[in-house]
Design a protein around this motif. Structure first.
Motif, PDB file in Angstrom:
ATOM      1  N   GLN A  71       8.183  -0.684  -0.742  1.00 39.89           N
ATOM      2  CA  GLN A  71       9.047  -0.761   0.525  1.00 39.89           C
ATOM      3  C   GLN A  71       9.695  -2.204   0.867  1.00 39.89           C
ATOM      4  O   GLN A  71      10.713  -2.529   1.492  1.00 39.89           O
ATOM      5  CB  GLN A  71       8.228  -0.230   1.745  1.00 39.89           C
ATOM      6  CG  GLN A  71       7.996   1.237   1.562  1.00 39.89           C
ATOM      7  CD  GLN A  71       7.286   1.650   3.218  1.00 39.89           C
ATOM      8  OE1 GLN A  71       7.198   1.005   4.040  1.00 39.89           O
ATOM      9  NE2 GLN A  71       6.531   2.765   2.946  1.00 39.89           N
ATOM     10  N   LEU A  72       8.823  -3.113   0.640  1.00 39.75           N
ATOM     11  CA  LEU A  72       9.128  -4.424   0.888  1.00 39.75           C
ATOM     12  C   LEU A  72      10.157  -4.988  -0.089  1.00 39.75           C
ATOM     13  O   LEU A  72      11.100  -5.739   0.190  1.00 39.75           O
ATOM     14  CB  LEU A  72       7.939  -5.352   0.776  1.00 39.75           C
ATOM     15  CG  LEU A  72       6.851  -5.435   2.116  1.00 39.75           C
ATOM     16  CD1 LEU A  72       5.486  -6.242   1.686  1.00 39.75           C
ATOM     17  CD2 LEU A  72       7.739  -5.937   3.243  1.00 39.75           C
ATOM     18  N   TYR A 107       6.810  -9.290  -3.081  1.00 43.78           N
ATOM     19  CA  TYR A 107       5.393  -9.364  -3.658  1.00 43.78           C
ATOM     20  C   TYR A 107       4.551 -10.230  -3.006  1.00 43.78           C
ATOM     21  O   TYR A 107       3.384 -10.070  -2.594  1.00 43.78           O
ATOM     22  CB  TYR A 107       5.383  -9.841  -5.082  1.00 43.78           C
ATOM     23  CG  TYR A 107       4.047  -9.680  -5.786  1.00 43.78           C
ATOM     24  CD1 TYR A 107       3.422  -8.562  -6.005  1.00 43.78           C
ATOM     25  CD2 TYR A 107       3.443 -10.916  -6.092  1.00 43.78           C
ATOM     26  CE1 TYR A 107       2.186  -8.422  -6.506  1.00 43.78           C
ATOM     27  CE2 TYR A 107       2.087 -11.078  -6.750  1.00 43.78           C
ATOM     28  CZ  TYR A 107       1.621  -9.914  -7.147  1.00 43.78           C
ATOM     29  OH  TYR A 107       0.199  -9.838  -7.508  1.00 43.78           O
ATOM     30  N   THR A 108       5.086 -11.611  -2.474  1.00 45.47           N
ATOM     31  CA  THR A 108       4.319 -12.656  -1.831  1.00 45.47           C
ATOM     32  C   THR A 108       4.051 -12.003  -0.449  1.00 45.47           C
ATOM     33  O   THR A 108       3.072 -12.314   0.074  1.00 45.47           O
ATOM     34  CB  THR A 108       5.095 -13.799  -1.822  1.00 45.47           C
ATOM     35  OG1 THR A 108       5.463 -14.515  -3.029  1.00 45.47           O
ATOM     36  CG2 THR A 108       4.473 -14.849  -0.812  1.00 45.47           C
ATOM     37  N   ALA A 109       5.112 -11.380   0.287  1.00 43.16           N
ATOM     38  CA  ALA A 109       4.603 -10.643   1.614  1.00 43.16           C
ATOM     39  C   ALA A 109       3.466  -9.612   1.423  1.00 43.16           C
ATOM     40  O   ALA A 109       2.836  -9.510   2.436  1.00 43.16           O
ATOM     41  CB  ALA A 109       5.873 -10.247   1.998  1.00 43.16           C
ATOM     42  N   ALA A 110       3.301  -9.097   0.432  1.00 39.54           N
ATOM     43  CA  ALA A 110       2.342  -8.030   0.132  1.00 39.54           C
ATOM     44  C   ALA A 110       1.068  -8.257   0.010  1.00 39.54           C
ATOM     45  O   ALA A 110      -0.029  -7.600  -0.139  1.00 39.54           O
ATOM     46  CB  ALA A 110       2.867  -6.865  -0.733  1.00 39.54           C
ATOM     47  N   GLY A 120      -5.326   0.578  -2.052  1.00 38.04           N
ATOM     48  CA  GLY A 120      -5.019   1.770  -1.921  1.00 38.04           C
ATOM     49  C   GLY A 120      -3.659   2.150  -1.724  1.00 38.04           C
ATOM     50  O   GLY A 120      -3.182   3.198  -1.987  1.00 38.04           O
ATOM     51  N   HIS A 121      -2.842   1.291  -1.033  1.00 40.04           N
ATOM     52  CA  HIS A 121      -1.675   1.465  -0.628  1.00 40.04           C
ATOM     53  C   HIS A 121      -0.562   0.282  -1.100  1.00 40.04           C
ATOM     54  O   HIS A 121       0.510   0.251  -0.622  1.00 40.04           O
ATOM     55  CB  HIS A 121      -1.433   1.761   0.614  1.00 40.04           C
ATOM     56  CG  HIS A 121      -1.766   0.826   1.803  1.00 40.04           C
ATOM     57  ND1 HIS A 121      -2.114   1.299   3.123  1.00 40.04           N
ATOM     58  CD2 HIS A 121      -1.930  -0.222   1.621  1.00 40.04           C
ATOM     59  CE1 HIS A 121      -2.458  -0.015   3.913  1.00 40.04           C
ATOM     60  NE2 HIS A 121      -2.259  -1.036   2.731  1.00 40.04           N
ATOM     61  N   LEU A 122      -1.028  -0.570  -2.019  1.00 39.98           N
ATOM     62  CA  LEU A 122      -0.546  -1.894  -2.369  1.00 39.98           C
ATOM     63  C   LEU A 122       0.976  -1.322  -3.040  1.00 39.98           C
ATOM     64  O   LEU A 122       2.100  -2.135  -2.546  1.00 39.98           O
ATOM     65  CB  LEU A 122      -1.387  -2.902  -3.157  1.00 39.98           C
ATOM     66  CG  LEU A 122      -0.614  -4.055  -3.386  1.00 39.98           C
ATOM     67  CD1 LEU A 122      -0.403  -4.759  -2.413  1.00 39.98           C
ATOM     68  CD2 LEU A 122      -1.604  -4.737  -4.428  1.00 39.98           C
TER      69      LEU A 122
END
Length: 217
Positions: free
Chosen positions: A54-55, A37-40, A46-48
């Motif tokens: 995936q992460l 979640y931190t990396a995202a 729109g694609h979060l």
């Protein structure tokens, strides 16, 4: 007629998977989810959700693999989208993520369905066969399942729950499913032993006899 067995799916899990491995995996999956979640952060809305999904796969695979290594559970190497597995006793251990309540998604992987075929040997612990004796298995499969809320607006950084789940051979149902918080308590439960009651009741002497005046002694 088949002989009854005292073995159950939970006792088989406790017997084969050390508490330390279960606790280590629970912590690892939570940490991997938080890292994902931190990396995202900063990605477009729109694609979060796709990015986070995936992460989660990659970060939680890494943390899961490390937890298996720390627990001497013979982890498989990290290779792209391949499922990471470990071994504890007769159980092959693996993991997957789902949205809360949508357990059918676990069947999407052909590899997981093939792995689950090993559980044919322990289905009898849930649905005993009338004329077949239970044979302790040499192979079985258990999954650690991280359940996430359906929306990123609700607890997006960590699973709502992490459960240990044992599927039937076709992965169409679950022979056993329980949250890790509840399952951990099973390690502290002592097995119940049946003890014969050897006490022999004795009646008091002369009880019920009456004196001449009609009073009981």
């Amino acid at each position: 007629m088949a002989k009854p067995t005292k073995e159950t799916i939970p006792t088989l899990l406790v017997k084969n998977i050390p508490r330390e491995i279960v606790m280590g995996i629970e912590e690892a999956l939570s940490v991997g989810s938080q890292r994902a979640y931190t990396a995202a952060r900063g990605m477009d809305d729109g694609h979060l959700s796709s990015v986070v999904g995936q992460l989660r796969h990659f970060h939680m695979n890494e943390s899961f693999q490390r937890a298996l290594a720390v627990g001497d559970a013979s982890p498989s190497p990290l290779r792209g989208n391949q499922i990471v597995t470990g071994r504890a006793g007769v159980f092959t251990l693996a993991r997957f993520n789902i949205k809360e309540g949508i357990w059918i998604n676990g069947r999407r992987s052909q590899t997981r369905r093939q792995m689950s075929m090993a559980n044919a040997a322990i289905e009898q612990l849930v649905q005993p066969e009338l004329f077949a004796d239970y044979m302790p298995p040499s192979e079985a499969v258990a999954f650690f399942v991280a359940c996430f809320a359906g929306s990123l607006h609700i607890q997006p950084e960590s699973p709502v729950s992490i459960q240990i789940a044992v599927p039937d051979r076709h992965m169409q149902g679950w022979l056993f499913r329980e949250s890790i918080n509840a399952f951990i308590k099973r390690y502290d439960q002592k097995p119940v032993t049946m003890q014969d009651d050897l006490a022999m009741p004795k009646l008091k002497k002369n009880i019920g006899k009456q004196d001449k005046d009609g009073t009981s002694q």
